[in-house]
Design an enzyme around this catalytic site. Structure first.
Site, PDB file in Angstrom:
ATOM      1  N   ARG A  32       0.837  -1.214   0.000  1.00 21.06           N
ATOM      2  CA  ARG A  32       0.000   0.000   0.000  1.00 21.06           C
ATOM      3  C   ARG A  32       0.870   1.262   0.000  1.00 21.06           C
ATOM      4  O   ARG A  32       0.577   2.254   0.681  1.00 21.06           O
ATOM      5  CB  ARG A  32      -0.933   0.041   1.220  1.00 21.06           C
ATOM      6  CG  ARG A  32      -1.911  -1.097   1.303  1.00 21.06           C
ATOM      7  CD  ARG A  32      -2.960  -1.029   0.192  1.00 21.06           C
ATOM      8  NE  ARG A  32      -3.936  -2.101   0.359  1.00 21.06           N
ATOM      9  CZ  ARG A  32      -3.763  -3.333  -0.124  1.00 21.06           C
ATOM     10  NH1 ARG A  32      -2.683  -3.636  -0.828  1.00 21.06           N
ATOM     11  NH2 ARG A  32      -4.682  -4.253   0.056  1.00 21.06           N
ATOM     12  N   GLU A  46      -5.135   3.411   6.391  1.00 22.27           N
ATOM     13  CA  GLU A  46      -4.885   3.322   4.950  1.00 22.27           C
ATOM     14  C   GLU A  46      -5.581   4.515   4.290  1.00 22.27           C
ATOM     15  O   GLU A  46      -5.074   5.097   3.335  1.00 22.27           O
ATOM     16  CB  GLU A  46      -5.467   1.995   4.439  1.00 22.27           C
ATOM     17  CG  GLU A  46      -5.197   1.711   2.983  1.00 22.27           C
ATOM     18  CD  GLU A  46      -5.811   0.389   2.543  1.00 22.27           C
ATOM     19  OE1 GLU A  46      -5.607  -0.648   3.223  1.00 22.27           O
ATOM     20  OE2 GLU A  46      -6.497   0.396   1.512  1.00 22.27           O
ATOM     21  N   SER A  75     -11.213  -0.859   3.435  1.00 26.20           N
ATOM     22  CA  SER A  75     -10.382  -1.203   4.597  1.00 26.20           C
ATOM     23  C   SER A  75      -9.786   0.082   5.158  1.00 26.20           C
ATOM     24  O   SER A  75      -9.085   0.798   4.447  1.00 26.20           O
ATOM     25  CB  SER A  75      -9.243  -2.127   4.180  1.00 26.20           C
ATOM     26  OG  SER A  75      -9.783  -3.274   3.586  1.00 26.20           O
TER      27      SER A  75
END
Ligand SMILES: Cc1cc2nc3c(=O)[nH]c(=O)nc-3n(C[C@H](O)[C@H](O)[C@H](O)COP(=O)(O)OP(=O)(O)OC[C@H]3O[C@@H](n4cnc5c(N)ncnc54)[C@H](O)[C@@H]3O)c2cc1C
Length: 358
Positions: free
Chosen positions: A184, A353, A258
């Site tokens: 990520r 995130e 998420s």
């Protein structure tokens, strides 16, 4: 010799310039973020063509106003009043640029919708992206956080990223290695953060796909369906259906997917945790272990709970969702409370995130 197929144009990049870049004042961002937060920004501008990008960059070099580059708004949490120019990247176009025996190179403009683009590639039997089906957002944002799902990441298929440096107006084409992709993560979240606009991404896809079936129940679902020799279309369909059961549909329930990254911990820490929690959900990751953040949140008792107008999704504790007209501040409060619980119980730092934009 170039194959004639090289000139197949799926949707041309050069469609007519009927909409000029317009700078609007005090715009509601509610329809520009999947959390559905009704924030406003000082100025809003939409870039629909390369010309617009260059014009805005030239303006920015004069004004030096604070700004935020926006794709589909599926990984952001807006605070109420954003004292910035929000720059929405809406460049469109998909083009096959090169082809050989085994591969095809497809270039997509940054404003293309990621999931439509993946579906389009699957329909054309170009393999490599099928596991990344049904992820919200735009093509231009995919390299930023190196989107990933079901054992595949954007970095596995990205060949180059075309971007413009805002400070100089210089165009660059970064190779996959130059993007410095990680979990990520990429150079666009590090050294190049807020310094570049991505205009297009070229993907190297394969005509002889090697399927990745070992994550998240893909293989068991295919087995149950009696499919012994799955195609990329089968994998994409299964991924679509698995995601629908696990994640809220942004068209109905506001979220950023998420919310936290899965934390990475050392071997030693993993061994200690395992002694206390036999059902610990973790995966080997390079020299360390990746712990399922959803499991940590669930262990802290947050699954299904709510704080203000934000909830922890009952089907997947990793997702925070909008119970109706929530504010960015409320999302932040719940995220902080969860981080604190996980820190106290496991001594692990959860990193969001999703990106908070103030
Ligand atoms: C229901 C749901 C499920 C999700 N599932 C997944 C998943 O499985 N895997 C996963 O990785 N993510 C997932 N996400 C997160 C999100 O979809 C991705 O991060 C996506 O890539 C964000 O795209 P976007 O266009 O909406 O970017 P935005 O949210 O608009 O922006 C994200 C970041 O990218 C930057 N950015 C956007 N466009 C550009 C551009 N053209 N040039 C430069 N910078 C740019 C922004 O400045 C910002 O920093 C999910 C989100 C939701 C709502």
């Amino acid at each position: 010799m170039q194959s004639p197929k090289m000139f197949i144009f799926c949707r041309n990049f050069d469609f007519p310039n009927d909409d000029f870049m317009i700078l609007q004042q005090s715009v509601s961002l509610k329809s520009y973020n999947t959390f559905g937060i009704d924030a406003t920004c000082r100025y809003f501008v939409e870039l629909k063509q390369r010309d617009d990008v260059e014009k805005w960059v030239a303006m920015q070099q004069q004004s030096h106003d604070p700004f935020f580059i926006l794709g589909g708004g599926s990984n952001v949490v807006f605070q109420q009043c954003i004292e910035k120019t929000v720059v929405k990247v809406s460049l469109r176009g998909i083009e096959a640029v090169k082809e050989d025996e085994g591969n095809v190179w497809i270039k997509a403009a940054a404003g293309e919708i990621w999931s439509d683009f993946v579906d389009y590639c699957v329909e054309n039997r170009w393999g490599g992206m099928e596991n990344l089906s049904n992820i919200p957002g735009t093509v231009g944002a995919a390299p930023v956080q190196n989107v990933g799902a079901y054992g595949v990441e954007a970095k596995d298929v990205i060949e180059t990223v075309e971007c413009i440096e805002i400070a100089t107006g210089q165009w660059k084409r970064l190779t996959n290695a130059e993007c410095q992709f990680g979990y990520r993560d990429s150079i666009f979240k590090q050294a190049f953060k807020n310094q570049y606009i991505i205009a297009a991404v070229t993907f190297r896809l394969t005509k002889n796909p090697k399927l990745q079936l070992s994550y998240g129940g893909i293989s068991s679902r295919l087995e149950r369906e009696g499919i012994e020799q799955p195609t990329i279309a089968d994998v994409s369909r299964v991924v679509h259906s698995l995601r629908v059961n696990k994640l809220p549909d942004p068209a109905i329930i506001g979220s950023a997917g998420s919310f936290f990254k899965n934390p990475i911990i050392s071997h030693d820490k993993y061994a200690v945790l395992l002694q206390h929690y036999r059902d610990l959900v973790a995966f080997p990751f390079e020299e360390s272990f990746k712990i399922a953040a959803g499991w940590l949140i669930e262990q802290c008792g947050w699954k299904g709970r709510q704080l203000g107008r934000v909830g922890v999704y009952p089907q997947q504790a990793l997702v925070l969702y909008n119970l109706g007209d929530c504010t960015g501040e409320e999302v932040k409060q719940l995220a902080n409370a969860i981080q604190q619980s996980v820190k106290e119980k496991f001594d692990i730092d959860l990193e969001p995130e999703a990106i908070f934009i103030e």
